[in-house]
Design a protein around this motif. Structure first.
Motif, PDB file in Angstrom:
ATOM      1  N   ARG A 113       0.708  -1.169  -0.013  1.00 25.98           N
ATOM      2  CA  ARG A 113       0.133  -0.099   0.235  1.00 25.98           C
ATOM      3  C   ARG A 113       0.901   1.599  -0.008  1.00 25.98           C
ATOM      4  N   CYS A 114       1.810   1.486   0.853  1.00 27.80           N
ATOM      5  CA  CYS A 114       2.742   2.588   0.958  1.00 27.80           C
ATOM      6  C   CYS A 114       2.934   2.020  -0.537  1.00 27.80           C
ATOM      7  N   VAL A 115       3.844   1.731  -0.909  1.00 30.58           N
ATOM      8  CA  VAL A 115       4.508   1.710  -2.240  1.00 30.58           C
ATOM      9  C   VAL A 115       3.539   2.467  -3.670  1.00 30.58           C
ATOM     10  N   GLU A 116       2.657   1.914  -3.413  1.00 35.67           N
ATOM     11  CA  GLU A 116       1.412   2.141  -4.530  1.00 35.67           C
ATOM     12  C   GLU A 116       1.235   3.735  -4.526  1.00 35.67           C
ATOM     13  N   LEU A 117       1.171   4.133  -3.142  1.00 33.07           N
ATOM     14  CA  LEU A 117       0.988   5.538  -3.048  1.00 33.07           C
ATOM     15  C   LEU A 117       1.812   6.676  -3.053  1.00 33.07           C
ATOM     16  N   ILE A 118       3.224   6.081  -3.137  1.00 32.19           N
ATOM     17  CA  ILE A 118       4.743   7.027  -2.718  1.00 32.19           C
ATOM     18  C   ILE A 118       4.716   6.697  -4.471  1.00 32.19           C
ATOM     19  N   ASP A 119       4.311   5.546  -5.708  1.00 28.56           N
ATOM     20  CA  ASP A 119       4.808   6.212  -7.122  1.00 28.56           C
ATOM     21  C   ASP A 119       3.710   7.122  -7.866  1.00 28.56           C
ATOM     22  N   GLY A 120       2.296   6.599  -7.038  1.00 27.75           N
ATOM     23  CA  GLY A 120       1.629   7.770  -7.475  1.00 27.75           C
ATOM     24  C   GLY A 120       2.099   9.034  -7.554  1.00 27.75           C
ATOM     25  N   LEU A 121       2.528   9.479  -6.365  1.00 28.64           N
ATOM     26  CA  LEU A 121       3.192  10.742  -5.896  1.00 28.64           C
ATOM     27  C   LEU A 121       4.595  10.879  -6.885  1.00 28.64           C
ATOM     28  N   ALA A 122       5.255  10.464  -7.138  1.00 29.91           N
ATOM     29  CA  ALA A 122       7.042  10.674  -7.907  1.00 29.91           C
ATOM     30  C   ALA A 122       7.311  11.022  -8.475  1.00 29.91           C
ATOM     31  N   GLY A 123       6.257  10.835  -9.629  1.00 24.89           N
ATOM     32  CA  GLY A 123       6.384  11.597 -11.269  1.00 24.89           C
ATOM     33  C   GLY A 123       5.501  12.684 -11.016  1.00 24.89           C
ATOM     34  N   ASN A 124       5.152  13.161  -9.853  1.00 22.43           N
ATOM     35  CA  ASN A 124       4.686  14.932  -9.923  1.00 22.43           C
ATOM     36  C   ASN A 124       5.372  15.943  -9.255  1.00 22.43           C
ATOM     37  N   GLY A 125       6.268  15.594  -8.530  1.00 22.37           N
ATOM     38  CA  GLY A 125       7.689  16.388  -8.268  1.00 22.37           C
ATOM     39  C   GLY A 125       7.118  17.031  -7.097  1.00 22.37           C
ATOM     40  N   SER A 126       6.161  16.923  -6.486  1.00 27.26           N
ATOM     41  CA  SER A 126       5.111  17.370  -5.385  1.00 27.26           C
ATOM     42  C   SER A 126       3.921  17.358  -4.645  1.00 27.26           C
ATOM     43  N   CYS A 127       3.947  17.601  -3.867  1.00 32.80           N
ATOM     44  CA  CYS A 127       2.297  17.357  -2.668  1.00 32.80           C
ATOM     45  C   CYS A 127       2.528  17.938  -1.784  1.00 32.80           C
ATOM     46  N   ASP A 128       0.887  17.996  -1.198  1.00 30.49           N
ATOM     47  CA  ASP A 128       0.490  18.249   0.130  1.00 30.49           C
ATOM     48  C   ASP A 128       0.903  17.068   0.269  1.00 30.49           C
ATOM     49  N   PHE A 129       1.800  16.166   1.502  1.00 30.20           N
ATOM     50  CA  PHE A 129       2.271  15.358   2.357  1.00 30.20           C
ATOM     51  C   PHE A 129       1.481  15.151   3.316  1.00 30.20           C
ATOM     52  N   VAL A 130       0.100  15.541   4.181  1.00 21.96           N
ATOM     53  CA  VAL A 130      -0.641  15.473   4.845  1.00 21.96           C
ATOM     54  C   VAL A 130      -1.751  15.040   4.035  1.00 21.96           C
TER      55      VAL A 130
END
Length: 395
Positions: A113-130
């Motif tokens: 589950r953790c990897v799925e979430l991070i892989d969905g964000l990594a290519g964006n270059g930014s996020c609201d981590f919370v």
């Protein structure tokens, strides 16, 4: 003899991230104990030895009330708000569900589950981590642990936010709590009608409990589910948020975690110590005097974990995060008979998050001009944490 009276309200307005812990440090160093007239009025113990002793003395420090904002609650969350011997009975029933081995059995699913979430964000270059990670990750783990479908994630996130972080008016909180209650009532009824064999989640295991030799009631199961929802989600979210806020602003610590993944278990412990976030309370059952403060039976006393864990009498240079600190006798998960049952699972989630995030996004920071804010309540936490990092192709 007069005692200190401080204008201190743990439910204060939001403030810039990183403000609360130093503020509480200052109060501890000025006063080993004091009185606040905020809310209904309560006492505060501020130093490690006194706070640990209070948690260990469950007879004089009752868990029947655990919030200074509600000294006479009508609810009774199980097992958090039970005193011995009733608490001991429930703790014995629940302990097999929270062993290191049970947490380890969930490791692969949690990591996936953790990897799925991070892989969905990594290519964006930014996020609201919370919003994009810290809230979503532990909630997916919680849903599987409770036996609820993960496709209800967004629904639970909405309820969680409305209950734990309502607007000042409190609008939406009661409605969300009603929906959570109804959801768990349906889950309990479904498990009663068709018990999974063997039990595969907390609820299917708990319906077989026999406290004091009698069948567990639906109301007891409901109170257990509610406390798991309230205690298990916001705390891990907040700890993740503070941990990554720290690492985003401390390049050497972040670089060490990237270069030496083996330090991550110790890093988790040190970040738990430095950014402890729960401010529990107890209701006194007997008169006592602490550092000249005349506490009476029925009074509430706040026992902030962060004040204990940053006490220089126990932790040298406590404001400094030392990823190799040893010994590290922090009480981020509490102390005494009510020490957090979910500590093994929480530690596992935190370790996996640090491992997998830094494997994929090793270089990140809070963008210039951003101003992350933190909320204060029974649990300190960040409202937002904007992060940016180089696109994957340039890493």
């Amino acid at each position: 003899m007069s005692h200190p009276r401080i204008d201190f309200d743990p439910f204060d307005e939001p403030r810039p991230a990183g403000t609360s812990h130093p503020m509480l440090d200052g109060l501890r160093e000025r006063h080993p104990a004091f009185r606040s007239e905020a809310r209904n009025g309560f006492w505060v113990l501020t130093r490690y030895d006194d706070i640990v002793a209070a948690y260990q003395d469950a007879e004089s420090h009752s868990s029947r009330a655990v919030s200074v904002a509600d000294p006479d609650p009508s609810y009774r969350w199980i097992p958090v708000m039970l005193d011995p011997p009733e608490h001991t009975t429930w703790r014995r029933l629940l302990r097999p569900l929270f062993t290191p081995a049970r947490a380890a059995a969930m490791r692969d699913a949690i990591r996936r589950r953790c990897v799925e979430l991070i892989d969905g964000l990594a290519g964006n270059g930014s996020c609201d981590f919370v919003a994009d990670f810290a809230r979503r990750f532990p909630t997916t783990v919680f849903l599987e642990f409770m036996g609820l479908p993960v496709d209800r994630l967004d629904e639970f996130l909405e309820w969680e936010h409305a209950i734990l972080h309502p607007p000042p008016s409190g609008k939406g909180r009661a409605e969300a709590m009603s929906k959570v209650t109804s959801c768990f009532q349906d889950l309990i009824a479904d498990h009663r009608a068709s018990p999974p064999a063997p039990p595969t989640d907390l609820v299917s295991a708990a319906i077989g409990f026999e406290p004091d030799g009698r069948p567990v009631t639906d109301d007891e199961l409901l109170q257990l589910c509610v406390v798991m929802f309230l205690a298990g989600l916001d705390t891990v979210t907040a700890q993740l948020s503070y941990s990554f806020w720290h690492l985003a602003g401390h390049d050497a610590d972040r670089a060490r975690i990237v270069a030496e993944p083996g330090v991550i278990p110790d890093a988790v412990e040190e970040l738990l110590r430095a950014y402890s976030l729960v401010l529990p309370a107890r209701r006194l059952t007997a008169d006592s005097d602490a550092h000249g403060c005349p506490m009476r039976a029925g009074d509430m006393v706040l026992l902030p974990l962060t004040m204990a864990n940053r006490d220089p009498r126990v932790f040298p240079d406590p404001q400094t995060v030392d990823l190799g600190r040893t010994p590290n006798r922090h009480i981020a998960f509490g102390a005494g008979p009510h020490r957090c049952l979910g500590a093994h699972l929480a530690r596992l989630e935190l370790r996996i998050a640090l491992e997998e995030w830094h494997r994929r996004i090793p270089d990140y920071r809070v963008p210039g001009g951003a101003r992350p804010m933190e909320h204060t309540s029974l649990v300190l936490g960040l409202d937002t944490l904007p992060l940016t990092w180089p696109p994957p192709e340039t890493v």
